[in-house]
Design an enzyme around this catalytic site. Structure first.
Site, PDB file in Angstrom:
ATOM      1  N   HIS A  94       1.092  -1.099  -0.027  1.00  0.00           N
ATOM      2  CA  HIS A  94      -0.051   0.119   0.014  1.00  0.00           C
ATOM      3  C   HIS A  94       0.881   1.301   0.046  1.00  0.00           C
ATOM      4  CE1 HIS A  94      -4.021   1.972   0.988  1.00  0.00           C
ATOM      5  NE2 HIS A  94      -3.236   2.982   1.463  1.00  0.00           N
ATOM      6  N   GLU A 151       1.333   5.176   0.484  1.00  0.00           N
ATOM      7  CA  GLU A 151       0.938   6.128   1.486  1.00  0.00           C
ATOM      8  C   GLU A 151      -0.186   7.035   0.653  1.00  0.00           C
ATOM      9  OE1 GLU A 151       3.919   8.265   3.490  1.00  0.00           O
ATOM     10  OE2 GLU A 151       4.708   9.274   1.678  1.00  0.00           O
ATOM     11  N   CYS A 152      -1.122   7.386   1.196  1.00  0.00           N
ATOM     12  CA  CYS A 152      -2.102   8.468   0.681  1.00  0.00           C
ATOM     13  C   CYS A 152      -2.390   9.459   1.875  1.00  0.00           C
ATOM     14  CB  CYS A 152      -3.135   7.857  -0.091  1.00  0.00           C
ATOM     15  SG  CYS A 152      -4.415   8.928  -0.853  1.00  0.00           S
ATOM     16  N   CYS A 183      -8.357   4.511  -1.442  1.00  0.00           N
ATOM     17  CA  CYS A 183      -6.963   4.149  -0.525  1.00  0.00           C
ATOM     18  C   CYS A 183      -7.446   3.987   0.878  1.00  0.00           C
ATOM     19  CB  CYS A 183      -5.926   5.389  -0.569  1.00  0.00           C
ATOM     20  SG  CYS A 183      -5.243   5.499  -2.362  1.00  0.00           S
ATOM     21  N   GLU A 195       3.951   8.522  -2.205  1.00  0.00           N
ATOM     22  CA  GLU A 195       2.613   9.143  -2.427  1.00  0.00           C
ATOM     23  C   GLU A 195       2.386   9.329  -4.080  1.00  0.00           C
ATOM     24  OE1 GLU A 195      -0.874  11.054  -0.963  1.00  0.00           O
ATOM     25  OE2 GLU A 195       0.802  11.000   0.664  1.00  0.00           O
ATOM     26  N   ARG A 252       1.340   7.451  -6.481  1.00  0.00           N
ATOM     27  CA  ARG A 252       2.218   6.467  -7.440  1.00  0.00           C
ATOM     28  C   ARG A 252       3.335   6.945  -7.487  1.00  0.00           C
ATOM     29  NH1 ARG A 252      -3.028   6.544 -10.124  1.00  0.00           N
ATOM     30  NH2 ARG A 252      -4.108   4.677  -9.746  1.00  0.00           N
ATOM     31  N   ASP A 269       2.854   5.560 -13.650  1.00  0.00           N
ATOM     32  CA  ASP A 269       3.180   5.086 -12.380  1.00  0.00           C
ATOM     33  C   ASP A 269       4.713   5.130 -12.017  1.00  0.00           C
ATOM     34  OD1 ASP A 269       3.322   3.501  -9.986  1.00  0.00           O
ATOM     35  OD2 ASP A 269       1.613   2.227 -10.580  1.00  0.00           O
ATOM     36  N   ARG A 290       5.988   4.547  -8.998  1.00  0.00           N
ATOM     37  CA  ARG A 290       6.518   3.653  -7.743  1.00  0.00           C
ATOM     38  C   ARG A 290       7.675   2.651  -7.799  1.00  0.00           C
ATOM     39  NH1 ARG A 290       0.759   1.730  -6.049  1.00  0.00           N
ATOM     40  NH2 ARG A 290       0.668   1.670  -8.301  1.00  0.00           N
TER      41      ARG A 290
END
Length: 373
Positions: A229, A231-232, A245, A270, A272, A304, A306
Protein backbone atom coordinates in the site's frame (compact mmCIF):
# COMPACT_ATOMS: atom_id res chain seq x y z
CA UNK A 1 3.18 1.22 -15.55
CA UNK A 2 6.72 0.99 -14.29
CA UNK A 3 8.05 -2.47 -13.44
CA UNK A 4 10.29 -2.44 -10.39
CA UNK A 5 14.04 -2.60 -10.59
CA UNK A 6 15.74 -5.58 -9.03
CA UNK A 7 17.94 -5.08 -5.99
CA UNK A 8 20.83 -7.48 -6.40
CA UNK A 9 23.09 -5.60 -4.01
CA UNK A 10 24.51 -2.24 -3.02
CA UNK A 11 26.58 -0.73 -5.82
CA UNK A 12 27.10 2.95 -5.01
CA UNK A 13 28.40 2.79 -1.45
CA UNK A 14 28.00 5.41 1.25
CA UNK A 15 30.06 8.33 -0.20
CA UNK A 16 28.38 8.17 -3.61
CA UNK A 17 24.94 7.70 -2.08
CA UNK A 18 25.56 10.72 0.13
CA UNK A 19 26.43 12.77 -2.96
CA UNK A 20 23.06 11.88 -4.49
CA UNK A 21 21.31 12.96 -1.28
CA UNK A 22 23.18 16.25 -1.34
CA UNK A 23 22.21 16.75 -4.99
CA UNK A 24 18.55 16.14 -4.09
CA UNK A 25 18.77 18.72 -1.30
CA UNK A 26 20.41 21.25 -3.63
CA UNK A 27 17.72 20.67 -6.24
CA UNK A 28 14.97 21.38 -3.73
CA UNK A 29 16.76 24.62 -2.79
CA UNK A 30 17.14 25.65 -6.44
CA UNK A 31 20.95 25.49 -6.34
CA UNK A 32 22.59 24.26 -9.57
CA UNK A 33 24.68 21.09 -9.54
CA UNK A 34 27.08 19.73 -12.11
CA UNK A 35 26.10 16.46 -13.72
CA UNK A 36 29.30 14.51 -14.33
CA UNK A 37 29.07 12.70 -17.67
CA UNK A 38 31.00 12.37 -20.91
CA UNK A 39 29.63 15.83 -21.70
CA UNK A 40 29.05 17.40 -18.26
CA UNK A 41 26.07 19.65 -17.64
CA UNK A 42 25.20 22.29 -15.09
CA UNK A 43 21.56 21.78 -14.14
CA UNK A 44 18.85 23.16 -11.85
CA UNK A 45 15.11 22.47 -11.49
CA UNK A 46 12.86 24.93 -13.31
CA UNK A 47 10.47 24.77 -10.36
CA UNK A 48 12.93 26.03 -7.72
CA UNK A 49 15.71 27.87 -9.55
CA UNK A 50 15.77 31.60 -8.92
CA UNK A 51 17.66 34.56 -10.31
CA UNK A 52 20.91 33.58 -8.57
CA UNK A 53 20.76 30.01 -9.84
CA UNK A 54 20.15 31.21 -13.39
CA UNK A 55 23.07 33.64 -13.06
CA UNK A 56 25.36 30.79 -12.02
CA UNK A 57 24.28 28.69 -14.99
CA UNK A 58 24.82 31.68 -17.29
CA UNK A 59 28.31 32.33 -15.92
CA UNK A 60 29.45 28.70 -15.84
CA UNK A 61 27.96 27.40 -19.07
CA UNK A 62 29.91 27.01 -22.30
CA UNK A 63 27.07 26.52 -24.76
CA UNK A 64 23.35 26.55 -25.40
CA UNK A 65 21.11 26.47 -22.32
CA UNK A 66 17.93 24.42 -22.65
CA UNK A 67 14.81 23.53 -20.72
CA UNK A 68 14.54 19.75 -20.43
CA UNK A 69 11.02 18.37 -20.22
CA UNK A 70 9.41 14.95 -20.36
CA UNK A 71 7.86 14.42 -23.81
CA UNK A 72 4.31 14.53 -22.46
CA UNK A 73 4.90 17.99 -20.96
CA UNK A 74 6.95 19.28 -23.91
CA UNK A 75 4.14 18.45 -26.34
CA UNK A 76 1.79 20.71 -24.39
CA UNK A 77 4.32 23.56 -24.23
CA UNK A 78 5.18 23.33 -27.94
CA UNK A 79 1.54 22.71 -28.93
CA UNK A 80 2.53 19.86 -31.25
CA UNK A 81 3.47 16.19 -31.02
CA UNK A 82 7.00 15.12 -30.07
CA UNK A 83 8.79 11.77 -29.85
CA UNK A 84 6.87 10.11 -27.03
CA UNK A 85 9.62 7.59 -26.21
CA UNK A 86 12.46 10.11 -26.01
CA UNK A 87 14.19 10.36 -22.60
CA UNK A 88 13.66 14.14 -22.68
CA UNK A 89 12.82 17.00 -25.01
CA UNK A 90 15.09 20.07 -25.04
CA UNK A 91 13.71 23.58 -25.61
CA UNK A 92 16.17 26.33 -26.47
CA UNK A 93 16.50 29.15 -23.94
CA UNK A 94 17.51 32.70 -24.82
CA UNK A 95 20.64 34.25 -23.30
CA UNK A 96 20.72 35.77 -20.78
CA UNK A 97 18.53 33.06 -19.39
CA UNK A 98 14.78 33.48 -19.40
CA UNK A 99 13.32 34.64 -16.09
CA UNK A 100 12.58 32.13 -13.33
CA UNK A 101 8.83 32.73 -13.27
CA UNK A 102 8.47 31.92 -16.97
CA UNK A 103 10.42 28.71 -16.43
CA UNK A 104 8.09 27.74 -13.59
CA UNK A 105 5.05 28.35 -15.79
CA UNK A 106 6.55 26.22 -18.54
CA UNK A 107 7.16 23.39 -16.07
CA UNK A 108 3.84 23.53 -14.21
CA UNK A 109 0.62 23.11 -16.23
CA UNK A 110 -1.50 24.19 -13.26
CA UNK A 111 -0.14 27.75 -13.56
CA UNK A 112 -1.37 30.35 -16.02
CA UNK A 113 0.19 29.43 -19.35
CA UNK A 114 1.44 32.67 -20.92
CA UNK A 115 4.60 31.38 -22.54
CA UNK A 116 7.01 32.49 -25.26
CA UNK A 117 7.56 30.42 -28.37
CA UNK A 118 10.16 27.73 -27.67
CA UNK A 119 12.37 26.10 -30.30
CA UNK A 120 13.08 22.38 -29.92
CA UNK A 121 16.76 21.41 -30.16
CA UNK A 122 18.72 18.19 -29.64
CA UNK A 123 18.70 17.03 -26.03
CA UNK A 124 22.08 16.46 -24.32
CA UNK A 125 23.15 12.87 -23.75
CA UNK A 126 22.74 13.16 -19.96
CA UNK A 127 19.18 14.54 -20.18
CA UNK A 128 17.60 11.43 -18.66
CA UNK A 129 19.79 11.69 -15.57
CA UNK A 130 18.99 15.40 -15.27
CA UNK A 131 15.25 14.68 -15.21
CA UNK A 132 15.89 11.83 -12.76
CA UNK A 133 17.29 14.34 -10.26
CA UNK A 134 14.10 16.41 -10.48
CA UNK A 135 12.01 13.31 -9.85
CA UNK A 136 14.15 12.15 -6.93
CA UNK A 137 13.64 15.59 -5.37
CA UNK A 138 9.84 15.15 -5.86
CA UNK A 139 9.83 18.26 -8.03
CA UNK A 140 8.33 18.66 -11.47
CA UNK A 141 10.58 16.83 -13.98
CA UNK A 142 11.71 20.00 -15.75
CA UNK A 143 15.35 21.06 -15.63
CA UNK A 144 17.39 23.98 -16.90
CA UNK A 145 20.61 22.55 -18.34
CA UNK A 146 23.69 23.75 -20.19
CA UNK A 147 27.17 22.42 -21.00
CA UNK A 148 29.47 23.42 -18.17
CA UNK A 149 32.74 25.26 -18.78
CA UNK A 150 36.00 23.33 -18.57
CA UNK A 151 37.64 24.06 -15.22
CA UNK A 152 34.36 25.25 -13.68
CA UNK A 153 35.32 24.08 -10.19
CA UNK A 154 38.31 26.46 -10.07
CA UNK A 155 36.19 29.50 -10.93
CA UNK A 156 34.78 31.65 -8.10
CA UNK A 157 31.19 31.02 -9.22
CA UNK A 158 31.68 27.25 -9.27
CA UNK A 159 33.77 26.79 -6.16
CA UNK A 160 30.91 25.62 -3.92
CA UNK A 161 28.88 23.67 -6.49
CA UNK A 162 28.36 19.94 -6.10
CA UNK A 163 29.23 17.43 -8.83
CA UNK A 164 27.35 14.12 -9.04
CA UNK A 165 27.80 11.34 -11.63
CA UNK A 166 24.87 10.92 -14.00
CA UNK A 167 24.95 7.13 -13.63
CA UNK A 168 24.58 7.42 -9.84
CA UNK A 169 21.29 9.29 -10.18
CA UNK A 170 19.96 6.58 -12.50
CA UNK A 171 21.15 3.77 -10.20
CA UNK A 172 19.75 5.35 -7.04
CA UNK A 173 16.26 3.72 -6.97
CA UNK A 174 17.80 0.24 -6.90
CA UNK A 175 20.32 1.46 -4.31
CA UNK A 176 17.52 2.44 -1.96
CA UNK A 177 16.14 -1.09 -1.94
CA UNK A 178 19.55 -2.70 -1.63
CA UNK A 179 20.42 -0.67 1.48
CA UNK A 180 17.08 -1.03 3.32
CA UNK A 181 17.37 -1.99 6.99
CA UNK A 182 15.03 -2.37 9.98
CA UNK A 183 15.37 0.52 12.44
CA UNK A 184 12.49 0.08 14.92
CA UNK A 185 9.79 -2.40 15.93
CA UNK A 186 6.96 -1.90 18.40
CA UNK A 187 3.50 -3.23 19.26
CA UNK A 188 0.74 -0.81 18.16
CA UNK A 189 -2.76 -2.20 18.86
CA UNK A 190 -5.22 -1.08 16.17
CA UNK A 191 -9.00 -0.88 16.18
CA UNK A 192 -9.24 -3.79 13.78
CA UNK A 193 -6.11 -5.67 14.87
CA UNK A 194 -5.24 -5.58 18.55
CA UNK A 195 -2.08 -7.66 18.03
CA UNK A 196 -0.59 -5.40 15.32
CA UNK A 197 3.08 -4.47 15.27
CA UNK A 198 4.89 -1.76 13.31
CA UNK A 199 8.33 -2.28 11.85
CA UNK A 200 10.10 0.76 10.39
CA UNK A 201 12.61 0.46 7.55
CA UNK A 202 15.11 3.06 6.40
CA UNK A 203 17.56 3.09 3.52
CA UNK A 204 21.23 3.98 3.82
CA UNK A 205 21.99 7.66 4.46
CA UNK A 206 18.47 8.97 3.89
CA UNK A 207 15.51 9.77 6.08
CA UNK A 208 12.48 8.37 4.24
CA UNK A 209 10.91 5.57 6.29
CA UNK A 210 8.71 2.75 5.01
CA UNK A 211 6.51 0.83 7.45
CA UNK A 212 5.38 -2.77 7.75
CA UNK A 213 2.14 -3.34 9.67
CA UNK A 214 2.18 -6.93 10.90
CA UNK A 215 -0.98 -8.63 12.12
CA UNK A 216 -0.32 -11.81 14.07
CA UNK A 217 2.66 -13.84 12.85
CA UNK A 218 2.52 -13.80 9.04
CA UNK A 219 6.04 -15.19 8.64
CA UNK A 220 4.85 -18.45 10.24
CA UNK A 221 2.43 -19.03 7.36
CA UNK A 222 3.41 -20.78 4.14
CA UNK A 223 2.04 -17.95 2.00
CA UNK A 224 0.82 -15.06 4.18
CA UNK A 225 -1.64 -12.43 2.99
CA UNK A 226 0.22 -9.25 2.01
CA UNK A 227 -0.98 -5.82 0.94
CA UNK A 228 1.52 -3.42 -0.70
CA UNK A 229 0.00 0.00 0.00
CA UNK A 230 1.46 3.35 -1.05
CA UNK A 231 0.86 6.12 1.45
CA UNK A 232 -2.02 8.46 0.70
CA UNK A 233 -2.26 11.50 2.97
CA UNK A 234 -5.59 12.61 1.56
CA UNK A 235 -7.23 9.18 1.55
CA UNK A 236 -5.63 7.36 4.50
CA UNK A 237 -5.54 10.28 6.94
CA UNK A 238 -8.21 12.75 5.78
CA UNK A 239 -10.73 10.26 4.44
CA UNK A 240 -10.79 11.78 0.95
CA UNK A 241 -13.53 10.44 -1.30
CA UNK A 242 -11.50 11.05 -4.47
CA UNK A 243 -9.77 7.65 -4.17
CA UNK A 244 -10.30 4.25 -2.54
CA UNK A 245 -7.03 4.24 -0.57
CA UNK A 246 -8.49 4.67 2.91
CA UNK A 247 -11.00 1.82 2.58
CA UNK A 248 -8.29 -0.36 1.01
CA UNK A 249 -5.90 0.24 3.92
CA UNK A 250 -8.42 -0.31 6.68
CA UNK A 251 -10.07 -3.18 4.82
CA UNK A 252 -6.72 -4.95 4.43
CA UNK A 253 -5.97 -4.74 8.15
CA UNK A 254 -9.45 -5.97 9.06
CA UNK A 255 -9.20 -8.89 6.64
CA UNK A 256 -5.81 -9.92 7.99
CA UNK A 257 -7.15 -9.80 11.54
CA UNK A 258 -10.04 -12.02 10.48
CA UNK A 259 -7.61 -14.52 8.94
CA UNK A 260 -5.31 -14.36 11.97
CA UNK A 261 -2.23 -12.95 10.23
CA UNK A 262 -0.97 -10.75 7.42
CA UNK A 263 1.29 -7.85 6.53
CA UNK A 264 0.62 -4.42 5.07
CA UNK A 265 3.69 -2.76 3.56
CA UNK A 266 3.10 0.99 3.86
CA UNK A 267 5.42 2.57 1.30
CA UNK A 268 6.41 6.25 1.37
CA UNK A 269 5.52 6.64 -2.31
CA UNK A 270 2.60 9.08 -2.34
CA UNK A 271 0.61 9.54 -5.52
CA UNK A 272 2.02 6.48 -7.32
CA UNK A 273 5.50 7.74 -6.54
CA UNK A 274 5.21 11.40 -7.61
CA UNK A 275 4.88 12.85 -4.10
CA UNK A 276 2.08 14.67 -2.30
CA UNK A 277 2.52 18.12 -3.88
CA UNK A 278 2.58 16.69 -7.37
CA UNK A 279 -0.45 14.54 -6.56
CA UNK A 280 -2.33 17.69 -5.59
CA UNK A 281 -1.24 19.25 -8.89
CA UNK A 282 -2.53 16.16 -10.67
CA UNK A 283 -5.84 16.62 -8.86
CA UNK A 284 -5.99 20.15 -10.29
CA UNK A 285 -5.51 18.73 -13.78
CA UNK A 286 -8.22 16.15 -13.10
CA UNK A 287 -10.57 18.96 -12.10
CA UNK A 288 -9.88 20.43 -15.55
CA UNK A 289 -11.04 17.25 -17.24
CA UNK A 290 -8.06 14.87 -17.37
CA UNK A 291 -8.18 11.37 -15.92
CA UNK A 292 -5.65 10.04 -13.40
CA UNK A 293 -3.21 8.73 -15.99
CA UNK A 294 -3.26 11.78 -18.26
CA UNK A 295 -2.99 14.15 -15.29
CA UNK A 296 0.28 12.51 -14.20
CA UNK A 297 1.61 12.68 -17.75
CA UNK A 298 0.61 16.33 -18.09
CA UNK A 299 2.99 17.05 -15.20
CA UNK A 300 5.78 15.16 -16.96
CA UNK A 301 5.59 11.96 -14.91
CA UNK A 302 4.91 8.42 -16.01
CA UNK A 303 1.55 6.92 -15.17
CA UNK A 304 3.16 5.05 -12.25
CA UNK A 305 6.56 5.97 -10.78
CA UNK A 306 6.61 3.60 -7.81
CA UNK A 307 9.68 1.54 -6.96
CA UNK A 308 8.37 -1.88 -5.91
CA UNK A 309 11.88 -3.19 -5.26
CA UNK A 310 11.47 -1.43 -1.87
CA UNK A 311 8.52 -3.72 -1.11
CA UNK A 312 10.44 -6.79 -2.23
CA UNK A 313 13.38 -5.90 0.03
CA UNK A 314 11.02 -5.44 2.99
CA UNK A 315 9.40 -8.82 2.34
CA UNK A 316 12.77 -10.55 2.23
CA UNK A 317 13.79 -8.88 5.50
CA UNK A 318 10.53 -10.10 7.06
CA UNK A 319 11.09 -13.66 5.83
CA UNK A 320 8.14 -13.59 3.39
CA UNK A 321 9.24 -14.51 -0.11
CA UNK A 322 6.13 -16.56 -0.93
CA UNK A 323 2.91 -14.60 -0.51
CA UNK A 324 -0.74 -14.14 -1.37
CA UNK A 325 -1.04 -10.58 -2.65
CA UNK A 326 -4.11 -8.52 -1.78
CA UNK A 327 -4.50 -6.35 -4.90
CA UNK A 328 -6.54 -5.60 -7.99
CA UNK A 329 -3.43 -4.51 -9.88
CA UNK A 330 -1.80 -7.14 -12.14
CA UNK A 331 1.30 -4.96 -12.63
CA UNK A 332 1.93 -5.01 -8.89
CA UNK A 333 2.03 -8.81 -9.08
CA UNK A 334 4.43 -8.66 -12.04
CA UNK A 335 6.66 -6.10 -10.32
CA UNK A 336 7.10 -8.18 -7.17
CA UNK A 337 7.71 -11.34 -9.18
CA UNK A 338 10.36 -9.48 -11.20
CA UNK A 339 12.11 -8.83 -7.87
CA UNK A 340 12.09 -12.51 -6.86
CA UNK A 341 8.93 -12.63 -4.72
CA UNK A 342 6.70 -15.64 -5.44
CA UNK A 343 3.07 -14.53 -5.64
CA UNK A 344 1.08 -17.74 -5.33
CA UNK A 345 -2.29 -16.01 -5.47
CA UNK A 346 -3.75 -12.62 -6.29
CA UNK A 347 -6.51 -11.93 -3.78
CA UNK A 348 -9.12 -9.38 -4.98
CA UNK A 349 -9.45 -6.21 -2.90
CA UNK A 350 -12.34 -4.26 -4.38
CA UNK A 351 -14.54 -1.58 -2.82
CA UNK A 352 -17.68 -0.07 -4.31
CA UNK A 353 -17.60 3.45 -5.80
CA UNK A 354 -18.77 6.18 -3.42
CA UNK A 355 -20.32 8.61 -5.88
CA UNK A 356 -17.17 10.77 -6.02
CA UNK A 357 -14.48 8.29 -7.07
CA UNK A 358 -16.52 6.51 -9.75
CA UNK A 359 -14.51 7.95 -12.65
CA UNK A 360 -11.25 7.31 -10.78
CA UNK A 361 -12.09 3.63 -10.36
CA UNK A 362 -13.26 3.39 -13.97
CA UNK A 363 -9.89 4.78 -15.10
CA UNK A 364 -8.08 2.22 -12.94
CA UNK A 365 -9.94 -0.54 -14.76
CA UNK A 366 -9.86 0.85 -18.29
CA UNK A 367 -6.38 2.38 -18.45
CA UNK A 368 -4.35 0.77 -15.65
CA UNK A 369 -5.76 -2.72 -16.17
CA UNK A 370 -7.01 -3.19 -12.62
CA UNK A 371 -9.45 -6.05 -12.05
CA UNK A 372 -12.52 -4.08 -10.99
CA UNK A 373 -16.21 -4.61 -11.57
Amino acid sequence: MKIALTSAGTTLGTPRTRAVHRAIAEARRGVPVVLAARRPLIIAPAETVGAEGLRLIDVLSSGQAVLLLAPSRAAAVLRHEVEANAPAIALKLARPLIDAETLKRAADPTMEQILPEFEMVDAPAAAEAALALGKLARLLPAMVAAPVRHGWASLPAGHDLLSVPAEDLLAYPAELAASLTKVAEVAVPLDDAKDARLIAFRALDQGIEHMAILVGDPAAQTAPLVRVHSECFTGDLLGSLRCDCGPQLRGAIARMAAEGAGAVLYLAQEGRGIGLINKLRAYTMQDRGLDTLDANRALGWQADERNFSIAAAMLRALGMTRIRLLTNNPEKVASLEACGIEVVERVPHEFAPNGVNDAYLATKAARFGHYLG
